[in-house]
Design a protein around this motif. Structure first.
Motif, PDB file in Angstrom:
ATOM      1  N   ILE A 122      -0.895  -4.431  15.706  1.00  0.00           N
ATOM      2  CA  ILE A 122      -2.535  -5.161  15.331  1.00  0.00           C
ATOM      3  C   ILE A 122      -1.665  -6.112  14.190  1.00  0.00           C
ATOM      4  O   ILE A 122      -1.724  -7.687  14.656  1.00  0.00           O
ATOM      5  CB  ILE A 122      -3.322  -4.517  14.626  1.00  0.00           C
ATOM      6  CG1 ILE A 122      -3.649  -4.044  16.439  1.00  0.00           C
ATOM      7  CG2 ILE A 122      -3.991  -5.799  14.501  1.00  0.00           C
ATOM      8  CD1 ILE A 122      -5.139  -2.797  15.888  1.00  0.00           C
ATOM      9  N   ILE A 123      -1.173  -5.762  12.878  1.00  0.00           N
ATOM     10  CA  ILE A 123      -0.517  -6.303  11.840  1.00  0.00           C
ATOM     11  C   ILE A 123       0.574  -7.659  12.068  1.00  0.00           C
ATOM     12  O   ILE A 123       0.845  -8.482  11.857  1.00  0.00           O
ATOM     13  CB  ILE A 123      -0.133  -5.199  10.747  1.00  0.00           C
ATOM     14  CG1 ILE A 123      -1.436  -4.357   9.862  1.00  0.00           C
ATOM     15  CG2 ILE A 123       0.423  -5.882   9.649  1.00  0.00           C
ATOM     16  CD1 ILE A 123      -1.165  -3.006   8.866  1.00  0.00           C
ATOM     17  N   GLN A 166      -0.220 -10.156  14.411  1.00  0.00           N
ATOM     18  CA  GLN A 166      -0.739 -11.269  13.438  1.00  0.00           C
ATOM     19  C   GLN A 166       0.240 -11.808  12.446  1.00  0.00           C
ATOM     20  O   GLN A 166       0.172 -12.930  12.096  1.00  0.00           O
ATOM     21  CB  GLN A 166      -2.051 -10.808  12.095  1.00  0.00           C
ATOM     22  CG  GLN A 166      -3.047  -9.965  13.417  1.00  0.00           C
ATOM     23  CD  GLN A 166      -3.563  -9.605  12.260  1.00  0.00           C
ATOM     24  OE1 GLN A 166      -4.004  -8.451  11.584  1.00  0.00           O
ATOM     25  NE2 GLN A 166      -5.019  -9.707  12.238  1.00  0.00           N
ATOM     26  N   PRO A 214       1.560  -5.647   4.595  1.00  0.00           N
ATOM     27  CA  PRO A 214       1.098  -7.444   5.145  1.00  0.00           C
ATOM     28  C   PRO A 214       0.581  -7.952   4.853  1.00  0.00           C
ATOM     29  O   PRO A 214       0.371  -9.350   5.173  1.00  0.00           O
ATOM     30  CB  PRO A 214      -0.153  -6.675   6.187  1.00  0.00           C
ATOM     31  CG  PRO A 214       0.393  -4.198   5.686  1.00  0.00           C
ATOM     32  CD  PRO A 214       1.010  -4.517   4.804  1.00  0.00           C
ATOM     33  N   GLU A 215      -0.485  -7.864   3.098  1.00  0.00           N
ATOM     34  CA  GLU A 215      -1.454  -9.336   2.998  1.00  0.00           C
ATOM     35  C   GLU A 215      -0.156 -10.374   1.641  1.00  0.00           C
ATOM     36  O   GLU A 215      -0.164 -10.672   2.164  1.00  0.00           O
ATOM     37  CB  GLU A 215      -1.617  -8.650   2.404  1.00  0.00           C
ATOM     38  CG  GLU A 215      -3.062  -7.374   2.728  1.00  0.00           C
ATOM     39  CD  GLU A 215      -2.621  -6.039   2.600  1.00  0.00           C
ATOM     40  OE1 GLU A 215      -1.779  -5.572   1.952  1.00  0.00           O
ATOM     41  OE2 GLU A 215      -2.947  -5.447   2.824  1.00  0.00           O
ATOM     42  N   TYR A 265      -3.403   5.723  16.769  1.00  0.00           N
ATOM     43  CA  TYR A 265      -3.777   5.129  15.517  1.00  0.00           C
ATOM     44  C   TYR A 265      -2.825   4.644  14.612  1.00  0.00           C
ATOM     45  O   TYR A 265      -2.697   3.348  14.662  1.00  0.00           O
ATOM     46  CB  TYR A 265      -4.800   5.853  14.642  1.00  0.00           C
ATOM     47  CG  TYR A 265      -5.501   5.330  13.548  1.00  0.00           C
ATOM     48  CD1 TYR A 265      -6.244   4.223  13.681  1.00  0.00           C
ATOM     49  CD2 TYR A 265      -4.635   5.382  12.752  1.00  0.00           C
ATOM     50  CE1 TYR A 265      -6.910   3.019  12.589  1.00  0.00           C
ATOM     51  CE2 TYR A 265      -5.205   4.481  11.179  1.00  0.00           C
ATOM     52  CZ  TYR A 265      -6.655   3.819  11.284  1.00  0.00           C
ATOM     53  OH  TYR A 265      -6.535   2.978  10.420  1.00  0.00           O
ATOM     54  N   THR A 291       0.964  -1.382   0.062  1.00  0.00           N
ATOM     55  CA  THR A 291       0.068  -0.422   0.102  1.00  0.00           C
ATOM     56  C   THR A 291       0.518   1.455   0.271  1.00  0.00           C
ATOM     57  O   THR A 291       0.580   2.408  -1.054  1.00  0.00           O
ATOM     58  CB  THR A 291      -1.345  -0.325   0.686  1.00  0.00           C
ATOM     59  OG1 THR A 291      -1.694   0.864   0.882  1.00  0.00           O
ATOM     60  CG2 THR A 291      -0.332  -0.466   2.044  1.00  0.00           C
ATOM     61  N   HIS A 292       1.743   0.987   0.482  1.00  0.00           N
ATOM     62  CA  HIS A 292       2.735   2.165   0.777  1.00  0.00           C
ATOM     63  C   HIS A 292       2.973   2.534  -1.133  1.00  0.00           C
ATOM     64  O   HIS A 292       3.698   4.754  -0.658  1.00  0.00           O
ATOM     65  CB  HIS A 292       3.427   2.384   1.937  1.00  0.00           C
ATOM     66  CG  HIS A 292       2.751   2.875   3.419  1.00  0.00           C
ATOM     67  ND1 HIS A 292       2.483   1.593   4.106  1.00  0.00           N
ATOM     68  CD2 HIS A 292       2.780   4.157   3.725  1.00  0.00           C
ATOM     69  CE1 HIS A 292       1.705   2.535   5.347  1.00  0.00           C
ATOM     70  NE2 HIS A 292       1.932   3.807   4.941  1.00  0.00           N
ATOM     71  N   SER A 332       2.328 -14.242  14.664  1.00  0.00           N
ATOM     72  CA  SER A 332       1.749 -15.572  14.956  1.00  0.00           C
ATOM     73  C   SER A 332       1.772 -16.290  14.118  1.00  0.00           C
ATOM     74  O   SER A 332       1.785 -17.451  14.530  1.00  0.00           O
ATOM     75  CB  SER A 332       0.222 -15.530  15.868  1.00  0.00           C
ATOM     76  OG  SER A 332      -0.558 -14.469  14.914  1.00  0.00           O
ATOM     77  N   GLU A 350      -0.620   1.765  16.822  1.00  0.00           N
ATOM     78  CA  GLU A 350      -2.275   1.052  17.395  1.00  0.00           C
ATOM     79  C   GLU A 350      -2.108  -0.191  15.976  1.00  0.00           C
ATOM     80  O   GLU A 350      -1.942  -1.016  15.930  1.00  0.00           O
ATOM     81  CB  GLU A 350      -2.946   1.458  17.324  1.00  0.00           C
ATOM     82  CG  GLU A 350      -4.413   0.644  18.132  1.00  0.00           C
ATOM     83  CD  GLU A 350      -5.528   0.791  17.957  1.00  0.00           C
ATOM     84  OE1 GLU A 350      -6.010   1.265  17.293  1.00  0.00           O
ATOM     85  OE2 GLU A 350      -6.795   0.544  18.652  1.00  0.00           O
ATOM     86  N   ARG A 351      -2.389   0.679  14.765  1.00  0.00           N
ATOM     87  CA  ARG A 351      -2.825  -0.334  13.393  1.00  0.00           C
ATOM     88  C   ARG A 351      -1.222  -1.079  12.986  1.00  0.00           C
ATOM     89  O   ARG A 351      -0.977  -2.677  12.708  1.00  0.00           O
ATOM     90  CB  ARG A 351      -2.499   0.230  12.609  1.00  0.00           C
ATOM     91  CG  ARG A 351      -3.619   1.342  11.507  1.00  0.00           C
ATOM     92  CD  ARG A 351      -5.174   0.187  11.663  1.00  0.00           C
ATOM     93  NE  ARG A 351      -4.709  -1.009  10.339  1.00  0.00           N
ATOM     94  CZ  ARG A 351      -4.973  -2.257  10.683  1.00  0.00           C
ATOM     95  NH1 ARG A 351      -5.679  -1.782  11.933  1.00  0.00           N
ATOM     96  NH2 ARG A 351      -5.017  -3.231   9.936  1.00  0.00           N
ATOM     97  N   LEU A 402       1.617 -12.848   4.237  1.00  0.00           N
ATOM     98  CA  LEU A 402       0.520 -12.985   5.562  1.00  0.00           C
ATOM     99  C   LEU A 402      -0.461 -14.631   4.033  1.00  0.00           C
ATOM    100  O   LEU A 402       0.039 -15.821   4.657  1.00  0.00           O
ATOM    101  CB  LEU A 402      -0.628 -12.820   5.758  1.00  0.00           C
ATOM    102  CG  LEU A 402      -0.863 -12.210   7.380  1.00  0.00           C
ATOM    103  CD1 LEU A 402      -1.568 -10.977   8.005  1.00  0.00           C
ATOM    104  CD2 LEU A 402      -0.889 -12.671   8.569  1.00  0.00           C
TER     105      LEU A 402
END
Lengths: 443, 443
Positions: A338-339, A342, A403-404, A331, A283-284, A345, A334-335, A407
């Motif tokens: 979260i990423i 995920q 991120p996508e 924000y 995205t960036h 783990s 925090e994002r 994963l």
């Protein structure tokens, strides 16, 4: 009549004031940070001593020097030299039989590079051993390199041993690794990067300055290997820079980094593929953001604006790094958390699956009567699963750079690892090889 | 002196003009879309006929009516009633033994709901059959429901058969499903949603209007099941709304939607869990964006501003939907495409893994001598893998509502499916159950 004249005058003053502010703002934006200071001294081409460049560019130099001591950690990474093998002992198994299983510390700031590469337990300095550390390992560690490459050529550089090159290399990464002296233009200095672009039909000299604010990082932050007996530094980009294309390249080259002990899998070690990972439709990157935008945000020193050269995780200075585009940095942080949680783990689940595959293939090999074709297929999937995992694991963002992609790649790696385990069991017709959680049982 | 007076006057006029513009802009922002029109007629509480509400709110009503014919598709979804079983025949196998394997069409616009639920091949209208379709299936299909629930209570509503309720239900989804007549306040109308919040210690009446612009969608766009003989509509949220917590809930309840044929796995069918999926730490939800912001963007009709009730994929009107926040909607649409492609291909890999698991468990059951404990463990993982996959698959965004959560969940589903397959092989000690790609072989 007089009223109108006054009105006209007032109007004129406003128009002129606005125009002046506009011109000033434009001028400020157009002044590239490299030109904010008039050069005081002339810098020789490929000058390895950053301190000399620092006379002309004290802010850039001073901030680069901060990377010596910016050893602050984030939740999943950062700039201290913590041991990955202690933090996640699974990696001792994943890298068994090769130097990363002995010593694998996280990277510190740029100015520590030279000290750290010389201190790592992965070196083999016995030049009488055919497996001694090649000089190629210095490729990304010093601002002496551009000069040495120009002088002797990369081929000769790579043929020397690490030992032999040591006396010629005195500086950690510096200005000469990314800048052309005099013009301060951002340039490709690593011949392997120039060749990798050429193989793709690309000429970096046609790239925009904003694109170069990402490309200069690819002088080092890439996947590479040492080709042939001459240990020639090569990027596996001929088919593309996505993970499947790199696997295909290595397959065609018949290359392996090492053979996994007791499974004889031809393994691949991924390096630090930040460039390939970030530019894979993230995205960036797709939004036109460069590496430097986040890792070297514009900073002010009085009236002077400069790119901070104190490169580290933007999580340590989100106001400066993310705040240039994002209003709410709480924000944003925090994002990222979260990423990264995920991805971290999911990465562990993939590691457990690969360790189960290793355990099964070992047992199949030890059996001595395994079906050779099935066992080879198991090894192929083991090799691919580990490289896919390592592309995510060795990449220094715990998935955040894309991120996508992280994963999706881990999902594929886990699927391949489980299939490798199943093939090993099939190769000797023994379902006892299908136990899971072998890492926890062995530990 | 006169010059100064003129200057003062000019200044005053500018200040007043700026103030006036400010007041006008403030007033416009403060006018909630519901108040843009003065009510012409009084609406009875829970009035099922949206046309009556439409007299007061013609723009909202007219746009709602457009959902009758907004049957345009996107790459991966959209609003036509295409058959999922034809588009991806793997789903015939995944849903074998239950109605979705016979008829599974994509959803059309809101106004077609009632027609579509009555036309689906999943209905069993033979009330003498204990497995006939319960009235609960009407829960999310009609604006008659709030009135019927108030009149008879949800317990009685759910105990009736679909057949028995049919004469009482005449309207597709409408105003009364989300709005309180008179105040036009956004409200929870589905008693199951109110109860699910209560079970979590939450009271929706304390939620902000912006939060309610997401919560009213949860009147229907959620995971639910029919509890007990009374087919009582229940959301499995007691432990939380993430997929693991919902699995844990179903485990504790000992609930299954159906038994998979020839494997006897106690299966779960995920419904349309957009609410749970989106609110699980997604980037848009965490940034304070509501469902309505993207799916019901503010629109102008002359001077009136209203929320479009022509709900559909924002990919069909990105300028209106995404453009409220994102400057470059071409970029945004490209992002969505990249994400959906990654999720769609990962989803297919998970489906292939589940089908391999099903094939293996079937063979283990057919063998007749399988180790019961291992086989049960295989079934447990089959159940979990399919529910995890279905949470992503049944959710109507091909992962876009929460990309990282989608991909992480699919990675876990694939891992579980492969482990289920391995356990089945272990249960009869037969490695021939480890073949992969069984979908392609059977097809």
């Amino acid at each position: 009549m007089k009223n109108y004249t006054t009105l006209t005058l007032v109007g004129l003053v406003i128009v002129l004031a606005v125009a002046l502010v506009g011109v000033l703002m434009y001028a400020q934006n157009q002044t590239s940070p490299e030109r904010a200071t008039q050069p005081l001294v002339e810098i020789a081409p490929m000058e390895p001593d950053s301190a000399k460049w620092g006379l002309n560019f004290p802010n850039q130099y001073d901030s680069l020097m901060k990377t010596k001591t910016n050893n602050v950690d984030t939740t999943y990474g950062g700039s201290s030299a913590f041991s990955w093998l202690e933090r996640d002992p699974r990696q001792k198994i994943l890298f068994a039989g090769m130097p990363f299983s002995k010593d694998y510390n996280d990277d510190r700031g740029h100015i520590n590079m030279l000290e750290d590469v010389r201190a790592t337990g992965r070196l083999n300095l016995d030049d009488s051993d055919p497996k001694h550390t090649p000089g190629t390992c210095y490729s990304c560690k010093s601002s002496d390199n551009p000069g040495l490459w120009a002088e002797m050529g990369m081929e000769e550089f790579d043929k020397m041993s690490f030992n032999e090159l040591t006396p010629h290399i005195n500086n950690s990464l510096g200005c000469a690794n990314c800048h052309e002296a005099g013009t301060m233009r951002l340039i490709v200095t690593n011949p392997a990067l120039e060749e990798a672009f050429k193989a793709q039909g690309k000429d970096w000299k046609t790239f925009s300055r904003q694109e170069m604010r990402t490309v200069v990082c690819a002088n080092c932050h890439v996947e590479y290997y040492f080709k042939g007996d001459g240990k020639y530094l090569t990027f596996p980009w001929e088919n593309g820079t996505d993970v499947e294309s790199m696997i295909k390249y290595y397959e065609e080259e018949g290359f392996k980094d090492w053979a996994y002990p007791d499974t004889d899998t031809p393994m691949l070690k991924a390096q630090h593929p930040e460039y390939e990972f970030f530019t894979q439709g993230s995205t960036h990157y797709n939004a036109g953001v460069s590496c430097a935008d986040c890792h070297m945000p514009y900073t002010r020193d009085g009236a002077a604006k400069y790119s901070s050269h104190d490169v580290h995780s933007p999580l340590l200075n989100p106001e400066e790094a993310c705040g240039q585009c994002h209003a709410d940095t709480n924000y944003v942080v925090e994002r990222v958390n979260i990423i990264q949680e995920q991805v971290a783990s999911t990465k562990i689940a993939t590691e457990d699956a690969i360790i189960d595959a290793v355990t099964a293939i070992k047992a199949a090999v030890a059996n001595g009567k395994a079906d050779a074709a099935l066992l080879d297929e198991a090894r192929k999937l083991h090799r691919e699963a580990q490289f896919m995992w390592d592309i995510v694991s060795a990449e220094n963002s715990t998935g955040f750079h894309n991120p996508e992609y992280a994963l999706k790649t881990l999902a594929e790696a886990t699927n391949r690892a489980r299939q490798a385990q199943m093939l090993a069991a099939q190769s000797i017709g023994d379902t006892s090889l299908l136990a899971t959680g072998s890492y926890y049982n062995v530990k």
